[in-house]
Motif scaffolding. Sequence first.
Motif, PDB file in Angstrom:
ATOM      1  N   ASN A  37       0.836  -1.191   0.000  1.00 47.01           N
ATOM      2  CA  ASN A  37       0.000   0.000   0.000  1.00 47.01           C
ATOM      3  C   ASN A  37       0.879   1.252   0.000  1.00 47.01           C
ATOM      4  N   TRP A  50       6.112   3.017  11.183  1.00 54.41           N
ATOM      5  CA  TRP A  50       5.723   1.696  10.694  1.00 54.41           C
ATOM      6  C   TRP A  50       6.881   1.067   9.925  1.00 54.41           C
ATOM      7  N   LEU A  57      -0.224  -5.662   0.936  1.00 52.19           N
ATOM      8  CA  LEU A  57      -1.642  -5.729   0.556  1.00 52.19           C
ATOM      9  C   LEU A  57      -2.218  -7.124   0.767  1.00 52.19           C
ATOM     10  N   ARG A 290      -5.671   6.776  -4.193  1.00 57.05           N
ATOM     11  CA  ARG A 290      -5.663   5.412  -3.681  1.00 57.05           C
ATOM     12  C   ARG A 290      -6.998   4.698  -3.887  1.00 57.05           C
ATOM     13  N   LEU A 291      -8.093   5.362  -3.507  1.00 54.98           N
ATOM     14  CA  LEU A 291      -9.388   4.682  -3.596  1.00 54.98           C
ATOM     15  C   LEU A 291      -9.781   4.424  -5.049  1.00 54.98           C
ATOM     16  N   THR A 294      -8.599   1.134  -6.411  1.00 53.46           N
ATOM     17  CA  THR A 294      -9.446  -0.004  -6.021  1.00 53.46           C
ATOM     18  C   THR A 294     -10.750  -0.020  -6.803  1.00 53.46           C
ATOM     19  N   TYR A 316     -12.499  10.125  -4.398  1.00 48.20           N
ATOM     20  CA  TYR A 316     -12.182  10.447  -3.001  1.00 48.20           C
ATOM     21  C   TYR A 316     -10.678  10.452  -2.817  1.00 48.20           C
ATOM     22  N   TRP A 318      -7.414  11.801   0.237  1.00 42.02           N
ATOM     23  CA  TRP A 318      -7.110  12.437   1.527  1.00 42.02           C
ATOM     24  C   TRP A 318      -5.619  12.701   1.631  1.00 42.02           C
ATOM     25  N   HIS A 325      -6.170  16.512   8.989  1.00 42.29           N
ATOM     26  CA  HIS A 325      -6.616  15.376   8.194  1.00 42.29           C
ATOM     27  C   HIS A 325      -7.566  15.965   7.150  1.00 42.29           C
ATOM     28  N   GLN A 327      -9.684  15.672   3.690  1.00 40.73           N
ATOM     29  CA  GLN A 327     -10.324  14.654   2.845  1.00 40.73           C
ATOM     30  C   GLN A 327     -11.214  15.358   1.827  1.00 40.73           C
ATOM     31  N   TYR A 329     -14.111  14.762  -1.643  1.00 35.91           N
ATOM     32  CA  TYR A 329     -14.891  13.999  -2.628  1.00 35.91           C
ATOM     33  C   TYR A 329     -15.163  14.893  -3.827  1.00 35.91           C
ATOM     34  N   PRO A 369     -14.264  14.410   9.384  1.00 37.06           N
ATOM     35  CA  PRO A 369     -14.568  13.228   8.557  1.00 37.06           C
ATOM     36  C   PRO A 369     -16.046  12.832   8.547  1.00 37.06           C
ATOM     37  N   CYS A 370     -16.714  12.919   9.679  1.00 37.40           N
ATOM     38  CA  CYS A 370     -18.110  12.470   9.708  1.00 37.40           C
ATOM     39  C   CYS A 370     -19.004  13.423   8.916  1.00 37.40           C
ATOM     40  N   ARG A 373     -18.467  12.990   5.173  1.00 36.04           N
ATOM     41  CA  ARG A 373     -19.093  11.801   4.577  1.00 36.04           C
ATOM     42  C   ARG A 373     -20.561  12.052   4.314  1.00 36.04           C
ATOM     43  N   ARG A 376     -21.053  14.398   1.294  1.00 31.34           N
ATOM     44  CA  ARG A 376     -20.674  13.791   0.015  1.00 31.34           C
ATOM     45  C   ARG A 376     -21.884  13.665  -0.913  1.00 31.34           C
TER      46      ARG A 376
END
Lengths: 406, 65
Positions: A37, A50, A57, A290-291, A294, A316, A318, A325, A327, A329, A369-370, A373, A376
């Motif tokens: 990733n 990390w 993945l 990234r999204l 997918t 989307y 971020w 943070h 983000q 759409y 974030p909430c 969303r 969006r």
Amino acid sequence: MVVGASVAGLTTAVTLRTLGYDGRLTLIGDEPHTPYNRPPLSKQILAGTWEPDRIKLRTDEELSDLDARLLFGRSATGLDTATRRVTLDGGDSVGYDTLVIATGVTPNSLPGAHHLAGVHLLRTLDDALALRADLRHRPDVRVAVVGAGFLGSEAAAAARRMKLDVTMIDPRPVPMRRQFGDRIAALVGRLHKKNGVSMRCGTGVRRFFESGGRVTGLELTDGTLLGADVVVVAIGSVPAIGWLAGSGLELGNGVECDPTCRAAPGVYAAGDVASWHNDHFGCRMRLEHRLNATEQAQAVARNVLGENRPFAPVPYFWTDQYDAHIQAYGIFPADAELAVLHGELEGGHFVVAYGHAGRVVGVLGWNSPCELRRLRQLVVDRAPWASVAPTPPAVWTGRHLSASIR
Amino acid sequence: MQVTVHQDKCVASGQCVLAAQDVFDQRDEDGVAVLLDERPPTELHDDVRQAAAVCPALAITPAGS
């Protein structure tokens, strides 16, 4: 056959199997590592919080369960669509019935810089580990980040977290202007300054200084001389389509596809390399998000198996920088109008809508974030701009709006 | 099916809520994913698998069927 074994390539293969495809499957990737990733590379991996094992993945066992021929550490060098064969770097070639191109992007480099030790690009895991080692080399390393887009901004934030001396250089007047527009970009600029980055916006790099093959500093186009032990070059990237020259595929800003992500009979593209017409926004786009890798890979897998449906997502993305943070759409045209839907621009928590041609085309959240969303849906619905702008009526606070459209 | 959310990996994208809102929610303060139902009913399994597939942080593991 899938060429490219990062998120888009791997997701295509996994989705084909999930949907019941039980025929032969080949997955080819030019990196020696098993798929990983990328977003943590410029964040947790660079900052050292990390280790690489954490960004795999799939486990080796899961890869084996894919029942695919995995060719990692091999690059495709040519495509013949007439005979349906892909040539590999060893000179051998592999045939296919259906080809999915997911070769991603290649970072741009600066002329006359990359032969020097201490000058880094940041795209792969190996790039991130090499940069990290250089940043940890001494406690007083001076870092110059060239380019203030997503990657440069995140690299600068990671280097500041390591308490290093950081200068960020960009020819545009504020960081991330191309992504967010002037008003939000100004907030990102202020964030970097507040966190101790020396900002050199509105200027470029004229030349590099070296000693014994190692970078020691650079001269900016405004004449400024900067000492630097490590230089991160993050000036965007180009689709990795060189291997497709002469294939007959339409190549422009990426592999040009129709709305179903099909480039030619039996050939599809997914992820950063794919340019396609997004019917939801009525325009062609190519996304390095990234999204999208997918979602587009899932759509391509379904279309390979005959679904044949246009891929028309609300994009989307971020970015994490210091305590912000961010983000978003949708799409963020340079000439879009802005309306605050939640919080305040100066308050550290907000959601703004972007309006273009009379519709809401994007929403961006800063530490919200909430709320983001929930909002969006305005982009999904292509809500009339008049319903949110210019200044929302008093009763339309973010909370009311969120509740009403939840 | 036994669902696990790895909150230390979560990037608060909220994609899991969009995919399966009866199984996932987000913490108000930072958007980190919260598991509402660790053993969701069969009719939600496809949605949960999709939530795991689209999670950009690989923070969701649906085990079993």
